[in-house]
Design a protein around this motif. Structure first.
Motif, short mmCIF file in Angstrom:
data_model
loop_
_atom_site.label_atom_id
_atom_site.label_comp_id
_atom_site.label_asym_id
_atom_site.label_seq_id
_atom_site.Cartn_x
_atom_site.Cartn_y
_atom_site.Cartn_z
N MET A 1 -1.87 13.45 10.84
CA MET A 1 -2.59 12.84 11.97
C MET A 1 -2.20 11.38 12.10
O MET A 1 -2.15 10.66 11.11
N ASN A 2 -1.95 10.90 13.28
CA ASN A 2 -1.56 9.52 13.53
C ASN A 2 -2.79 8.69 13.83
O ASN A 2 -3.54 8.97 14.75
N LEU A 3 -3.06 7.65 13.01
CA LEU A 3 -4.20 6.77 13.21
C LEU A 3 -3.70 5.40 13.65
O LEU A 3 -3.91 4.39 12.99
N GLY A 4 -3.03 5.37 14.77
CA GLY A 4 -2.53 4.10 15.26
C GLY A 4 -1.40 3.53 14.43
O GLY A 4 -1.23 2.31 14.36
N ARG A 5 -0.63 4.37 13.78
CA ARG A 5 0.47 3.92 12.93
C ARG A 5 1.77 3.92 13.73
O ARG A 5 1.99 4.76 14.59
N SER A 6 2.64 2.99 13.39
CA SER A 6 3.93 2.90 14.07
C SER A 6 4.82 4.07 13.69
O SER A 6 4.62 4.72 12.65
N VAL A 7 5.80 4.35 14.53
CA VAL A 7 6.75 5.42 14.25
C VAL A 7 7.48 5.14 12.94
O VAL A 7 7.72 6.06 12.13
N PHE A 8 7.82 3.89 12.68
CA PHE A 8 8.52 3.53 11.45
C PHE A 8 7.69 3.90 10.21
O PHE A 8 8.20 4.50 9.26
N SER A 9 6.39 3.57 10.22
CA SER A 9 5.55 3.89 9.07
C SER A 9 5.34 5.39 8.93
O SER A 9 5.19 5.91 7.82
N GLN A 10 5.35 6.12 10.06
CA GLN A 10 5.24 7.58 9.98
C GLN A 10 6.48 8.18 9.31
O GLN A 10 6.38 9.16 8.56
N LEU A 11 7.64 7.59 9.58
CA LEU A 11 8.87 8.06 8.93
C LEU A 11 8.78 7.94 7.42
O LEU A 11 9.31 8.78 6.68
N LEU A 12 8.12 6.88 6.95
CA LEU A 12 8.03 6.64 5.51
C LEU A 12 7.26 7.74 4.80
O LEU A 12 7.41 7.92 3.59
N ASP A 13 6.42 8.48 5.54
CA ASP A 13 5.68 9.59 4.93
C ASP A 13 6.60 10.68 4.43
O ASP A 13 6.22 11.48 3.56
N PHE A 14 7.80 10.75 4.98
CA PHE A 14 8.76 11.79 4.59
C PHE A 14 9.63 11.34 3.42
O PHE A 14 10.48 12.11 2.96
N LEU A 15 9.43 10.11 2.94
CA LEU A 15 10.20 9.60 1.81
C LEU A 15 9.40 9.77 0.52
O LEU A 15 8.22 9.38 0.47
N PRO A 16 9.98 10.33 -0.53
CA PRO A 16 9.27 10.46 -1.81
C PRO A 16 9.24 9.12 -2.54
O PRO A 16 10.13 8.79 -3.32
N SER A 17 8.19 8.32 -2.27
CA SER A 17 8.12 6.96 -2.82
C SER A 17 8.07 6.95 -4.34
O SER A 17 8.60 6.04 -4.99
N TYR A 18 7.41 7.96 -4.93
CA TYR A 18 7.37 8.04 -6.40
C TYR A 18 8.78 8.20 -6.97
O TYR A 18 9.14 7.57 -7.96
N GLN A 19 9.61 9.03 -6.31
CA GLN A 19 10.99 9.23 -6.75
C GLN A 19 11.79 7.93 -6.60
O GLN A 19 12.63 7.62 -7.43
N PHE A 20 11.50 7.17 -5.55
CA PHE A 20 12.19 5.89 -5.36
C PHE A 20 11.87 4.95 -6.52
O PHE A 20 12.76 4.27 -7.04
N GLN A 21 10.59 4.92 -6.93
CA GLN A 21 10.21 4.03 -8.02
C GLN A 21 10.88 4.44 -9.32
O GLN A 21 11.26 3.58 -10.14
N ILE A 22 11.06 5.73 -9.52
CA ILE A 22 11.78 6.21 -10.72
C ILE A 22 13.20 5.68 -10.71
O ILE A 22 13.72 5.22 -11.75
N CYS A 23 13.86 5.72 -9.55
CA CYS A 23 15.23 5.22 -9.44
C CYS A 23 15.29 3.72 -9.71
O CYS A 23 16.22 3.23 -10.36
N VAL A 24 14.30 2.98 -9.20
CA VAL A 24 14.26 1.53 -9.42
C VAL A 24 14.07 1.23 -10.90
O VAL A 24 14.76 0.38 -11.47
N ASP A 25 13.14 1.91 -11.54
CA ASP A 25 12.87 1.68 -12.96
C ASP A 25 14.07 2.05 -13.82
O ASP A 25 14.33 1.41 -14.86
N ARG A 26 14.80 3.07 -13.40
CA ARG A 26 15.97 3.52 -14.18
C ARG A 26 16.99 2.40 -14.34
O ARG A 26 17.63 2.28 -15.39
N TYR A 27 17.16 1.59 -13.30
CA TYR A 27 18.16 0.52 -13.34
C TYR A 27 17.52 -0.87 -13.33
O TYR A 27 18.21 -1.86 -13.09
#
Length: 389
Positions: A1-27
């Protein structure tokens, strides 16, 4: 459901942020970082790719105009071209490579049942490279010729959905065939290769790994005929043979038998000779498989036309690789969003609309309602429409 969020922030919902943090911590990407994190860097370059920004100054100017909205779009650090340039130079590019690989895994699961024009249940890959010309004085690490520099993007493409599964970025001086050594061969899978990859010692490794290859034979191939099978000449086939190599070196490098298929393409009036280590598929299927290899060429043409990879925001090898991997992440993210939302629009139209609507507070599906009620956005005849559902 969109609660006044921008299209850009909605796109971020499809990104696995936890996986990104694992990649950052790895290096240890955020080590000693106080303000501008790896996530902020990723979002800046994600925005730059979606809107085709031409320079760091361009990125900075566009984002600072929208400063009040940036926090709600996921940005936490202050956007500055100097900070972004420094991050591109020193942040390990492997962070973004590993994250792109995580996105690729998600996309492959979504497109696992996608048809690709050949009735075959096995996994089929196309492997090839594209060269991006650079200025030798600015990119000396990529020296290609005497007065020329270049970077090569070697890509293994899963033809189901045109998803890049492995990407290797090298200087222009690296020969394509050497990248066969980097492939992790998958038993039972098919690999489609052009004539530039004909190295019989390396091709024999495919046979030993129980993987199959389909490639074009060179004109000076030396062999003797062991058996020949009848073919339907009306289908374009000219012969289907089992051969053994007789060249002084090739016979030693590939001691097993090969299958040689000759096909006449009436449309282009060309005679094509294929080599493969698969003896079970029908010869016409082998010819059709090689035609599918063209998808990797379309992929290269598409990303060069629609993403920012022909000009770079930094000159170091780290900055170039970072930008290429984030561009690939954008391509795969678009494929994921398009599939999960069940959109039938072309990837070209999908990204065109996104790039113009990133700051709008509209549900992504609503942006494409006109696609179901009227004609699609006009696509220039020289543009590609990969990943159509």
């Amino acid at each position: 459901m969109n609660l006044g969020r921008s299209v850009f922030s909605q796109l971020l919902d499809f990104l696995p942020s936890y996986q990104f943090q694992i990649c950052v911590d790895r290096y240890q990407g955020n080590r000693y970082v106080k303000d501008f994190s790896c996530w902020d860097q990723f979002l800046c370059l994600l925005f730059a790719q979606l809107t085709y920004r031409r320079s760091l100054r361009d990125i900075e100017a566009c984002l600072r105009v929208q400063q009040p909205k940036l926090y709600h779009m996921g940005f936490r650090g202050q956007v500055s071209r100097n900070t972004l340039a420094h991050a591109n130079e020193v942040r390990d590019w492997r962070i973004y490579r590993d994250f792109a690989q995580a996105l690729i895994g998600l996309a492959r699961d979504l497109y696992r049942e996608e048809a690709f024009g050949v009735d075959l249940s096995e996994t089929v890959y196309a492997f090839d490279s594209t060269t991006i010309d650079l200025c030798l004085s600015l990119f000396p690490w990529g020296k290609f010729r005497r007065h020329k520099s270049a970077v090569k993007v070697h890509t293994l493409l899963d033809v189901r959905g045109s998803i890049p599964t492995s990407v290797y970025v090298t200087g222009g001086q690296v020969h394509d065939v050497n990248l066969l050594d980097e492939l992790l061969l998958e038993p039972g899978a098919f690999y489609l290769l052009d004539r530039g990859y004909v190295d019989f010692a390396r091709l024999h490794l495919f046979t030993q790994a129980c993987a199959f290859f389909v490639t074009r034979a060179k004109k000076n191939l030396q062999f003797y005929l062991r058996t020949s099978r009848p073919v339907d000449h009306s289908s374009g086939l000219r012969c289907d043979q089992t051969i053994r190599l007789t060249g002084l070196r090739t016979a030693q490098r590939y001691p097993d038998t090969l299958r040689r298929i000759v096909y006449f393409d009436a449309e282009k009036e060309s005679r094509l000779t294929f080599l493969t280590n698969n003896f079970s598929l029908l010869p016409l299927i082998i010819a059709q498989l090689y035609r599918v290899r063209w998808q990797v060429e379309l992929f290269f043409r598409w990303i060069k036309q629609h993403l920012r990879i022909k000009a770079f925001y930094g000159t170091s090898q780290n900055a170039v690789k970072t930008q290429i991997w984030i561009a690939i992440s954008v391509y795969v993210l678009a494929a994921i969003v398009k599939k999960r939302l069940g959109l039938s629009v072309s990837l070209y139209n999908f990204l065109q609309v996104l790039g113009l609507s990133l700051f709008e507070k509209t549900p992504i599906l609503q942006l494409y309602q006109h696609e179901f009620r009227g004609p699609q956005l006009s696509t220039p005849s020289n543009q590609l429409t990969l990943l159509d559902s």
